[in-house]
Design an enzyme around this catalytic site. Structure first.
Site, PDB file in Angstrom:
ATOM      1  N   HIS A 159      38.982  43.414  39.268  1.00 24.96           N
ATOM      2  CA  HIS A 159      37.823  43.252  40.165  1.00 24.96           C
ATOM      3  C   HIS A 159      37.497  44.527  40.940  1.00 24.96           C
ATOM      4  O   HIS A 159      36.392  44.661  41.468  1.00 24.96           O
ATOM      5  CB  HIS A 159      38.068  42.123  41.175  1.00 24.96           C
ATOM      6  CG  HIS A 159      38.185  40.768  40.557  1.00 24.96           C
ATOM      7  ND1 HIS A 159      37.169  40.189  39.830  1.00 24.96           N
ATOM      8  CD2 HIS A 159      39.204  39.870  40.548  1.00 24.96           C
ATOM      9  CE1 HIS A 159      37.555  38.991  39.401  1.00 24.96           C
ATOM     10  NE2 HIS A 159      38.783  38.774  39.815  1.00 24.96           N
ATOM     11  N   ASP A 195      41.080  37.511  31.292  1.00 24.30           N
ATOM     12  CA  ASP A 195      41.376  36.772  32.523  1.00 24.30           C
ATOM     13  C   ASP A 195      40.291  35.687  32.698  1.00 24.30           C
ATOM     14  O   ASP A 195      39.183  35.819  32.179  1.00 24.30           O
ATOM     15  CB  ASP A 195      41.348  37.747  33.710  1.00 24.30           C
ATOM     16  CG  ASP A 195      41.784  37.106  35.013  1.00 24.30           C
ATOM     17  OD1 ASP A 195      42.952  37.267  35.388  1.00 24.30           O
ATOM     18  OD2 ASP A 195      40.943  36.440  35.662  1.00 24.30           O
ATOM     19  N   HIS A 197      38.618  35.071  35.285  1.00 27.52           N
ATOM     20  CA  HIS A 197      37.513  35.594  36.100  1.00 27.52           C
ATOM     21  C   HIS A 197      36.883  36.814  35.434  1.00 27.52           C
ATOM     22  O   HIS A 197      37.586  37.596  34.784  1.00 27.52           O
ATOM     23  CB  HIS A 197      38.024  35.992  37.487  1.00 27.52           C
ATOM     24  CG  HIS A 197      38.704  34.873  38.215  1.00 27.52           C
ATOM     25  ND1 HIS A 197      40.069  34.644  38.134  1.00 27.52           N
ATOM     26  CD2 HIS A 197      38.216  33.917  39.031  1.00 27.52           C
ATOM     27  CE1 HIS A 197      40.393  33.600  38.883  1.00 27.52           C
ATOM     28  NE2 HIS A 197      39.293  33.127  39.434  1.00 27.52           N
ATOM     29  N   ASP A 284      45.411  32.867  34.022  1.00 29.22           N
ATOM     30  CA  ASP A 284      44.769  31.846  34.862  1.00 29.22           C
ATOM     31  C   ASP A 284      43.748  31.012  34.074  1.00 29.22           C
ATOM     32  O   ASP A 284      43.080  30.150  34.656  1.00 29.22           O
ATOM     33  CB  ASP A 284      44.146  32.443  36.140  1.00 29.22           C
ATOM     34  CG  ASP A 284      43.403  33.740  35.917  1.00 29.22           C
ATOM     35  OD1 ASP A 284      43.199  34.118  34.741  1.00 29.22           O
ATOM     36  OD2 ASP A 284      43.028  34.371  36.922  1.00 29.22           O
TER      37      ASP A 284
HETATM   38  C1  6XA Z   1      39.082  34.536  45.293  1.00 32.03           C
HETATM   39  C2  6XA Z   1      39.444  34.373  43.862  1.00 32.03           C
HETATM   40  C3  6XA Z   1      39.982  35.643  43.358  1.00 32.03           C
HETATM   41  C4  6XA Z   1      40.225  35.627  41.884  1.00 32.03           C
HETATM   42  C5  6XA Z   1      41.426  36.424  41.548  1.00 32.03           C
HETATM   43  C6  6XA Z   1      41.678  36.526  40.099  1.00 32.03           C
HETATM   44  N1  6XA Z   1      39.330  33.357  46.020  1.00 32.03           N
HETATM   45  N2  6XA Z   1      40.986  37.386  39.405  1.00 32.03           N
HETATM   46  O1  6XA Z   1      42.523  35.896  39.520  1.00 32.03           O
HETATM   47  O2  6XA Z   1      41.167  37.613  38.105  1.00 32.03           O
HETATM   48 ZN    ZN Z   2      41.662  35.811  37.410  1.00 27.06          ZN
END
Ligand code: 6XA
Ligand code: ZN
Length: 344
Positions: A159, A195, A197, A284
């Site tokens: 991110h 991932d 996200h 995840d």
């Molecule tokens: C914020 C969620 C962050 C996502 C983190 C993650 N509440 N990114 O696993 O790949």
């Molecule tokens: Zn993630």
């Protein structure tokens, strides 16, 4: 498969993060890597070795100097005002405001932060620079001829953009690794982000470049973090036009939908014909993940690894998310072992 790992990740352990309007114990915690290391040992995946100590040069290739200065000093400046607690922003340069870096630490936090779930702790800089070193070292192993390697990074990175921290990420380990591969002679590098996200930081870093292909499979940003990037119509710009491929999927996605999307992503990578590949790997997407809503099983992670291993390119796997700590080691090592087993 060789794993690169630094114990320095333990220096970063946020007390809490914001979820649903309340501060809850942070899910991105050191125990995640203990689960993975234990499983690597149990199945005998291969040796675990420390990073090379490559310093900040690989990091500076991706992140801006003012951002790095802020990250390094941020917690010290915050502590002088608020004491030794985790630093978090509360105010952002949203639409209609001016994006000029303020002087106070509270203002600067808002300027460089993308969300309120990514606290800067006293050990964040040490852990994040160690994770970047782990990724850069892994990229050097691939550049030196290894077919695969696992950069066991924490905190995660995908991110983080050139000058924004968010989504538990401070330095973009996968982007740093991809840039090391370019700098060590790869003409073309593909980053495959699996991932749950969207890897908004990685996409942004390479959006205008044609030598790095970014392919991401993730939950639809219309309903899932990071919300503001990762749609299918984002395809790259300028020299990078056509070198970004987003494959967003609905909440509840299982392998029946995920498998064909992965095939599409891998076909694009095949056509791009990269010299090397970086996989941003998050577990995840697992059915039991506490913050996510895909439905992959332990066996599905083996399927993913097998499919990616068959692409016949050298692969550096970089650890991103995955928060079901008890299953994290099994799911991650299922993926890695199957990937290595399928490589030619
Ligand atoms: C914020 C969620 C962050 C996502 C983190 C993650 N509440 N990114 O696993 O790949
Ligand atoms: Zn993630």
């Amino acid at each position: 498969m060789i794993t690169i790992y630094s114990d320095d990740h333990r220096a970063h352990h946020a007390a809490r993060e914001m979820q649903g309007g309340v501060a809850v114990p942070a899910v991105e915690k050191p125990a995640r890597l203990d689960s993975i290391l234990a499983r690597i040992g149990e199945v005998g995946l291969g040796p675990v070795r420390p990073p090379d100590g490559l310093g900040l040069d690989p990091v500076r290739r991706v992140h801006t100097a003012p951002y790095l200065a802020f990250l390094e000093q941020g917690h010290t400046l915050w502590s002088e005002q608020f004491g030794d607690i985790d630093a978090a922003p509360f105010s952002w340069p949203a639409r209609g405001l001016r994006g000029i870096e303020p002087k106070s630490i509270e203002g600067r936090l808002g300027y460089y932060a993308g969300d309120v779930s990514t606290p800067i702790t006293g050990g964040t800089w040490r852990a994040a620079t160690a994770a970047a070193d782990v990724a850069a070292t892994g990229a050097c192993l691939i550049a030196d001829g290894a077919r695969s390697a696992f950069a066991l990074c924490r905190p995660p990175g995908h991110h983080a953009s050139a000058d924004v921290f968010n989504g538990y990420c401070y330095l973009n380990n996968a982007a740093i690794a991809a840039q090391v591969l370019c700098d060590r002679g790869a003409g073309r590098v593909a980053v495959l982000d699996i991932d749950y996200h969207h890897g908004n930081g990685t996409q942004d870093i390479f959006y205008r470049r044609g030598d790095v292909l970014f392919v991401s499979l993730h939950a639809d940003p219309a309903v899932e973090y990071p919300f503001f990037l990762g749609h299918a119509d984002e395809v790259g710009e300028g020299a990078g036009a056509g070198a970004t491929l987003n494959l967003p999927m609905p909440l509840g996605t299982g392998y029946a939908v995920y498998g064909p999307a992965l095939d599409r992503g891998l076909d694009a990578i095949d056509r791009f014909a990269p010299d090397a590949m970086v996989v941003s790997f998050g577990a995840d997407t697992y059915d039991g993940d506490p913050i996510s809503a895909f439905r992959l099983t332990g066996d599905d992670f083996s399927r993913l690894g097998q499919r990616i291993g068959r692409i016949a390119r050298p692969v550096l796997v970089v650890m991103e998310g995955g928060y079901a700590v008890d299953a994290l080691g099994r799911n991650t090592v299922n993926f890695l072992a199957a990937l290595e087993g399928a490589q030619t």
